[in-house]
Enzyme design. Structure first.
Site, PDB file in Angstrom:
ATOM      1  N   LYS A   1      16.476  13.626  16.528  1.00 31.92           N
ATOM      2  CA  LYS A   1      17.434  14.735  16.542  1.00 31.92           C
ATOM      3  C   LYS A   1      18.252  14.587  17.826  1.00 31.92           C
ATOM      4  CE  LYS A   1      17.131  19.705  17.224  1.00 31.92           C
ATOM      5  NZ  LYS A   1      16.146  20.778  17.480  1.00 31.92           N
TER       6      LYS A   1
ATOM      7  N   GLU B   1      27.286  18.225   9.616  1.00 35.94           N
ATOM      8  CA  GLU B   1      26.258  17.678  10.515  1.00 35.94           C
ATOM      9  C   GLU B   1      25.190  16.895   9.746  1.00 35.94           C
ATOM     10  OE1 GLU B   1      22.912  19.949  11.838  1.00 35.94           O
ATOM     11  OE2 GLU B   1      23.924  21.842  11.378  1.00 35.94           O
TER      12      GLU B   1
ATOM     13  N   SER C   1      19.693  27.239  22.807  1.00 37.51           N
ATOM     14  CA  SER C   1      20.227  26.031  22.183  1.00 37.51           C
ATOM     15  C   SER C   1      21.473  25.524  22.899  1.00 37.51           C
ATOM     16  CB  SER C   1      20.579  26.318  20.724  1.00 37.51           C
ATOM     17  OG  SER C   1      21.192  25.184  20.157  1.00 37.51           O
ATOM     18  N   ALA C   2      21.548  24.202  23.001  1.00 38.63           N
ATOM     19  CA  ALA C   2      22.749  23.570  23.556  1.00 38.63           C
ATOM     20  C   ALA C   2      23.981  23.869  22.688  1.00 38.63           C
ATOM     21  CB  ALA C   2      22.534  22.062  23.669  1.00 38.63           C
ATOM     22  N   ASP C   3      23.753  24.316  21.446  1.00 38.76           N
ATOM     23  CA  ASP C   3      24.888  24.651  20.570  1.00 38.76           C
ATOM     24  C   ASP C   3      25.795  25.706  21.209  1.00 38.76           C
ATOM     25  OD1 ASP C   3      23.637  22.984  18.755  1.00 38.76           O
ATOM     26  OD2 ASP C   3      23.107  24.570  17.330  1.00 38.76           O
TER      27      ASP C   3
ATOM     28  N   ASP D   1      14.479  29.031  26.311  1.00 43.47           N
ATOM     29  CA  ASP D   1      14.924  28.218  25.177  1.00 43.47           C
ATOM     30  C   ASP D   1      16.234  28.769  24.619  1.00 43.47           C
ATOM     31  OD1 ASP D   1      15.301  26.636  22.990  1.00 43.47           O
ATOM     32  OD2 ASP D   1      13.308  26.931  22.133  1.00 43.47           O
TER      33      ASP D   1
ATOM     34  N   VAL E   1      24.511  20.748  15.643  1.00 42.03           N
ATOM     35  CA  VAL E   1      25.820  21.393  15.776  1.00 42.03           C
ATOM     36  C   VAL E   1      26.507  20.879  17.043  1.00 42.03           C
ATOM     37  CG1 VAL E   1      26.951  23.620  16.243  1.00 42.03           C
ATOM     38  CG2 VAL E   1      25.209  23.441  14.430  1.00 42.03           C
TER      39      VAL E   1
ATOM     40  N   LYS F   1      19.726  32.975  12.066  1.00 43.53           N
ATOM     41  CA  LYS F   1      18.384  33.335  11.572  1.00 43.53           C
ATOM     42  C   LYS F   1      17.670  34.133  12.633  1.00 43.53           C
ATOM     43  CE  LYS F   1      17.125  29.482   8.671  1.00 43.53           C
ATOM     44  NZ  LYS F   1      17.862  28.275   9.013  1.00 43.53           N
TER      45      LYS F   1
HETATM   46  N1  PSU Z   1      19.393  26.452  12.433  1.00 43.87           N
HETATM   47  C1  PSU Z   1      19.335  26.453  11.086  1.00 43.87           C
HETATM   48  N2  PSU Z   1      19.379  25.273  10.425  1.00 43.87           N
HETATM   49  C2  PSU Z   1      19.471  24.081  11.094  1.00 43.87           C
HETATM   50  C3  PSU Z   1      19.550  24.098  12.512  1.00 43.87           C
HETATM   51  C4  PSU Z   1      19.492  25.294  13.132  1.00 43.87           C
HETATM   52  O1  PSU Z   1      19.258  27.500  10.483  1.00 43.87           O
HETATM   53  O2  PSU Z   1      19.495  23.025  10.465  1.00 43.87           O
HETATM   54  C5  PSU Z   1      19.690  22.805  13.252  1.00 43.87           C
HETATM   55  C6  PSU Z   1      21.171  22.528  13.588  1.00 43.87           C
HETATM   56  O3  PSU Z   1      21.382  21.137  13.617  1.00 43.87           O
HETATM   57  C7  PSU Z   1      21.295  23.097  14.979  1.00 43.87           C
HETATM   58  C8  PSU Z   1      19.966  22.710  15.573  1.00 43.87           C
HETATM   59  O4  PSU Z   1      22.366  22.565  15.713  1.00 43.87           O
HETATM   60  O5  PSU Z   1      19.041  22.916  14.520  1.00 43.87           O
HETATM   61  C9  PSU Z   1      19.627  23.537  16.781  1.00 43.87           C
HETATM   62  O6  PSU Z   1      18.471  23.015  17.383  1.00 43.87           O
HETATM   63  P1  PSU Z   1      17.985  23.614  18.775  1.00 43.87           P
HETATM   64  O7  PSU Z   1      17.563  25.039  18.456  1.00 43.87           O
HETATM   65  O8  PSU Z   1      16.851  22.729  19.172  1.00 43.87           O
HETATM   66  O9  PSU Z   1      19.156  23.570  19.704  1.00 43.87           O
HETATM   67 MN    MN Z   2      15.807  24.710  22.108  1.00 43.60          MN
END
Ligand code: PSU
Ligand code: MN
Length: 305
Positions: A87, A25, A141-143, A139, A107, A160
């Site tokens: 992002k 990524e 994540s879309a992941d 909140d 991701v 984490k």
């Molecule tokens: N968690 C980490 N390191 C990262 C990310 C998440 O420990 O670099 C990054 C990745 O690109 C992940 C994104 O897909 O943050 C998730 O962002 P969000 O929580 O806004 O969906």
């Molecule tokens: Mn988010």
């Protein structure tokens, strides 16, 4: 082929010949680490994957084009521009491409573009998940949604504790995403090898992981698979130290009212500052470790196909 997608020739040749490819990524480059360590790490990860006998494909959006495979110059460009690059999550892809802009793939979007290109295995550091306090902020994540629907395996170092690990596992279970522990029954917590949660399945060999993923794909079951790989012991952090920094970062984000796409980058940057750079070293090493495992899985996947 998708008319918005550019596959680097080396990557396209490997895919066509059923040779192993590992996706990487670009948000980890632009938003996850500071310059110049971000560029050094991204280039070193590519080299590790090559040394393991696979082809790296770092994924990004450049000038409105979806890119599967970057040149070293493009990686340098992303690293230098850092947080100035948008992002890019799933909701952003079409707008960025329509406008001809750049985007750092998370991701989620790395999985989308890897799948368009025909890449099955993707290595990163950490994935997004259900945030602490999500019962009120929503909140998530879309992941997680992408893991539920797109058939790409994601190799990470666990979650984490900026996230609620228990709720993240519940979400993945509901959406049918298998969580594999490489050589462990315990869900790793990124900077540390352990958490209070268990994975769904322990697997000790890349071949076993590749087999399970191939079976899933051949059955036509939608969605990916999450492989969690504990950070090597010698680079793991003291749990009390890192958890204190994480708690403080989460508290500060709440006080400052930081939300939406800014939340995760804010937390990651604060944790790094609060731990005086120790966490950055660990972060780099666990990405290297995941790249090695992902290359092994990609090789095993191709050997079966
Ligand atoms: N968690 C980490 N390191 C990262 C990310 C998440 O420990 O670099 C990054 C990745 O690109 C992940 C994104 O897909 O943050 C998730 O962002 P969000 O929580 O806004 O969906
Ligand atoms: Mn988010």
């Amino acid at each position: 082929m998708n008319r918005y997608l550019d596959i680097k020739p080396e990557v396209a040749e490997a895919i066509a010949a059923n040779r192993p490819v590992v996706a990487l990524e670009s948000t980890i480059i632009s938003h996850g680490m500071p310059y110049p360590q971000n560029v050094e790490t991204a280039l070193a990860v590519e080299k590790i994957i090559r040394d393991c006998g696979a082809v790296p494909a770092t994924i990004a959006v450049i000038g409105g084009r979806l890119k599967a495979g970057l040149t070293p110059e493009e990686i340098e460009y992303f690293g230098k521009k850092g947080q100035a690059i948008a992002k890019a999550s799933r909701r952003d892809l079409a707008v960025l491409c329509a406008r001809g802009e750049d985007g750092a793939t998370t991701v989620t979007t790395t999985m989308i573009i890897a799948h368009m290109a025909g890449i099955h295995v993707f290595a990163t550091g950490g994935v997004g998940g259900v945030h602490r306090g999500a019962e009120t902020t929503m909140d998530i994540s879309a992941d997680l949604e992408e893991l539920a629907s797109t058939p790409v395996m994601v190799v990470c170092a666990g979650c984490k504790s900026i996230l609620d690990l228990g709720l993240t596992l519940e979400y993945l279970e509901t959406h049918g995403v298998p969580v594999i522990g490489y050589g462990t029954e315990i869900l790793p917590a990124f900077y540390t090898r352990e958490s209070e949660f268990r994975v769904d399945y322990r697997m000790d060999a890349p071949e076993e992981i590749a087999r399970a993923f191939r079976v899933k794909n051949e059955m036509g079951l939608r969605g990916g698979m999450l492989v969690t790989n504990p950070i090597p012991q010698e680079y793991s952090m003291d749990a009390a130290v890192i958890n204190k920094a994480i708690d403080q970062a989460v508290e500060e984000a709440k006080e400052k009212g930081i939300h939406g796409k800014a939340a995760t980058p804010f937390l990651l940057a604060r944790i790094k500052d609060l731990t005086g750079g120790d966490s950055l070293d660990s972060n780099i090493q666990l990405v290297f470790n995941n790249a090695r495992l992902a290359a092994g899985i990609a090789k095993a996947y191709c050997a079966e196909g």
